[in-house]
Design a protein around this motif. Structure first.
Motif, PDB file in Angstrom:
ATOM      1  N   UNK A 194       0.745  -1.311  -0.057  1.00 14.76           N
ATOM      2  CA  UNK A 194       0.102   0.340  -0.098  1.00 14.76           C
ATOM      3  C   UNK A 194       0.388   1.352  -0.099  1.00 14.76           C
ATOM      4  N   UNK A 195       1.865   0.859  -0.065  1.00 14.30           N
ATOM      5  CA  UNK A 195       2.991   2.122  -0.442  1.00 14.30           C
ATOM      6  C   UNK A 195       1.992   3.088  -1.219  1.00 14.30           C
ATOM      7  N   UNK A 196       2.247   4.884  -1.557  1.00 17.17           N
ATOM      8  CA  UNK A 196       1.843   5.577  -2.478  1.00 17.17           C
ATOM      9  C   UNK A 196       2.929   5.600  -3.910  1.00 17.17           C
ATOM     10  N   UNK A 197       2.340   5.693  -5.316  1.00 18.03           N
ATOM     11  CA  UNK A 197       2.990   5.076  -5.851  1.00 18.03           C
ATOM     12  C   UNK A 197       4.262   6.604  -5.914  1.00 18.03           C
ATOM     13  N   UNK A 198       3.185   7.804  -5.645  1.00 16.42           N
ATOM     14  CA  UNK A 198       4.073   8.843  -6.304  1.00 16.42           C
ATOM     15  C   UNK A 198       3.602   9.765  -4.703  1.00 16.42           C
ATOM     16  N   UNK A 199       4.898  10.821  -4.000  1.00 15.05           N
ATOM     17  CA  UNK A 199       4.066  11.463  -3.428  1.00 15.05           C
ATOM     18  C   UNK A 199       4.481  10.836  -2.140  1.00 15.05           C
ATOM     19  N   UNK A 200       3.602  11.620  -1.102  1.00  9.65           N
ATOM     20  CA  UNK A 200       3.546  10.791   0.302  1.00  9.65           C
ATOM     21  C   UNK A 200       3.012  11.422   0.758  1.00  9.65           C
ATOM     22  N   UNK A 201       2.071  11.086   2.207  1.00 10.95           N
ATOM     23  CA  UNK A 201       0.779  11.536   3.013  1.00 10.95           C
ATOM     24  C   UNK A 201       0.875  12.667   3.220  1.00 10.95           C
ATOM     25  N   UNK A 202       1.525  13.252   3.673  1.00 10.58           N
ATOM     26  CA  UNK A 202       2.118  14.636   4.486  1.00 10.58           C
ATOM     27  C   UNK A 202       0.750  15.059   4.100  1.00 10.58           C
ATOM     28  N   UNK A 203      -0.020  15.438   2.945  1.00 14.48           N
ATOM     29  CA  UNK A 203      -1.033  16.544   2.830  1.00 14.48           C
ATOM     30  C   UNK A 203      -2.294  15.819   3.602  1.00 14.48           C
ATOM     31  N   UNK A 204      -2.586  14.609   4.162  1.00 15.03           N
ATOM     32  CA  UNK A 204      -3.921  14.534   4.695  1.00 15.03           C
ATOM     33  C   UNK A 204      -2.913  13.866   6.506  1.00 15.03           C
ATOM     34  N   UNK A 205      -1.744  13.289   6.656  1.00 16.42           N
ATOM     35  CA  UNK A 205      -1.277  13.022   7.589  1.00 16.42           C
ATOM     36  C   UNK A 205      -0.844  13.373   8.823  1.00 16.42           C
ATOM     37  N   UNK A 206      -1.126  14.074   9.981  1.00 15.31           N
ATOM     38  CA  UNK A 206      -0.315  14.562  10.901  1.00 15.31           C
ATOM     39  C   UNK A 206       1.349  14.804  10.874  1.00 15.31           C
ATOM     40  N   UNK A 207       1.360  16.126  10.943  1.00 19.92           N
ATOM     41  CA  UNK A 207       3.190  16.382  10.238  1.00 19.92           C
ATOM     42  C   UNK A 207       3.612  15.966  12.593  1.00 19.92           C
ATOM     43  N   UNK A 208       4.639  14.667  12.659  1.00 21.13           N
ATOM     44  CA  UNK A 208       5.510  14.759  13.637  1.00 21.13           C
ATOM     45  C   UNK A 208       5.040  15.698  14.947  1.00 21.13           C
TER      46      UNK A 208
END
Ligand code: PBG
Ligand code: ZN
Length: 329
Positions: A212-226
């Protein structure tokens, strides 16, 4: 010499029986949810190299072996993840009535499984691009995703899931799902929201396991910044307002401060997800002989309970439950 203080903290540590009556935090499998990766096929037990002792399993193995073992060990329940055989742009397999998760839930009921059946509600395993929502022009769309998540949650509830766990981190996903469930008469289906889900690098082994790894980019536009603890509190607060019954902090071990703060601020049950990377690090060090991974796991889970988690989601549930049941040491 000065008169010594009458207080001796070692007094309460002097024997196992005294230590036991003053122990502040308990670890009990009745608080554990065990994540399972379910795929198609028969008699499938496919090892996942980055997640030692965890396998992708077929439904017959789930009901015939894993569920009964978990039940015997007193583990509260299972959190189901589906590994679909086909993916598409919209992840439509995720809400198919005959999808793997939906069939697994029915099979558990048919076989008399009595534990809690929780299901992950997301798109990322099912979409060709691997993102948790609908993608257009390289962006993950929020409101367009809500309908999909609601349909997935509804299909899980219809199959008999006790708990649905939305993990996409879309705004308003909880209220959308609550409404959809209530309209169809599933007002008793519990929502355990992945409320404070951080954009963590600790999900690597899970993404290998679930493809389930994203094929482009990452999930920072929806998951919270650590870096953002206060924002996590806003997420949790909003999810509670939207009707979440249980809120989750994920990952757990690197975010114990977030668990603790949520515990102090809110009255709702809190789940802690001890994620794949946290488990894998401990297991890897154990394999190298650098530490005793089982006892580090027990310490880690105790820390989550001490911070205030009611429920712990962990890949080590079976192993730890065995030890707690006195089966090993
Ligand atoms: C996907 C999802 C993820 C996990 C649970 N559901 C990973 C992700 O956001 O890519 C992670 C679990 C783990 O690492 O153990 N919505
Ligand atoms: Zn997802």
């Amino acid at each position: 010499m000065e008169t010594p203080s009458p207080i001796r903290l070692r007094r309460l540590r002097s024997s196992p029986k005294i230590r036991a009556i003053v122990r502040e935090t308990t670890l009990d499998p009745s608080r554990f949810l065990y994540p399972v990766f379910v795929r198609d096929g028969e008699r499938v037990k496919e090892p996942i190299p980055s997640l030692p002792r965890v396998e992708r399993i077929s439904i017959d193995v789930l009901v015939g072996e894993i569920a009964s073992m978990a039940e015997e060990l007193g583990i509260a329940g299972l959190l189901l993840f589906g590994i679909p055989s086909k993916k598409d742009e919209l992840g439509s397999e995720a809400y198919s009535r005959d999808g793997t998760v939906q069939r697994a839930v029915r099979a558990l009921h048919e076989n008399g499984y009595k534990g809690v059946i929780a299901t992950d509600v997301c798109l990322c395993q099912y979409t060709s691009h691997g993102h948790c929502g609908v993608v257009r022009d390289g962006r993950v769309l929020n409101d367009e995703t809500l309908d999909h998540l609601s349909r997935i949650a509804l299909s899980h509830a219809e199959a008999g899931a006790d708990v649905v766990a939305p993990s996409a981190m879309m705004d308003h996903q909880v209220s959308a799902i609550r409404r959809a469930l209530d309209e169809e008469g599933f007002e008793e289906t519990v929502i355990m929201s992945y409320s404070a889900k951080f954009a963590s690098s600790l999900y690597g082994p899970f993404r290998n396991a679930a493809h389930s790894a994203p094929s482009f980019g990452d999930r920072t536009s929806y998951q919270i910044d650590p870096a953002n603890g206060r924002e996590a509190m806003r997420e949790i607060e909003l999810d509670i307002e939207e009707g979440a019954d249980i809120v989750m902090v994920k990952p757990a071990l690197l975010y114990l401060d977030v668990i603790k703060e949520a515990r102090m601020r809110f009255g709702v049950p809190i789940a802690a997800y001890h994620v794949s990377g946290e488990y894998a690090m401990i297991k890897a060090a154990g394999r190298l002989g650098w530490l005793d991974d089982l006892w580090v796991e027990i310490e880690a889970l105790t820390a989550m309970r001490r911070a205030g988690a009611d429920i712990i989601i962990t890949y080590s549930a079976l192993e730890v439950a065995e030890v707690l049941g006195g089966r090993r040491r």
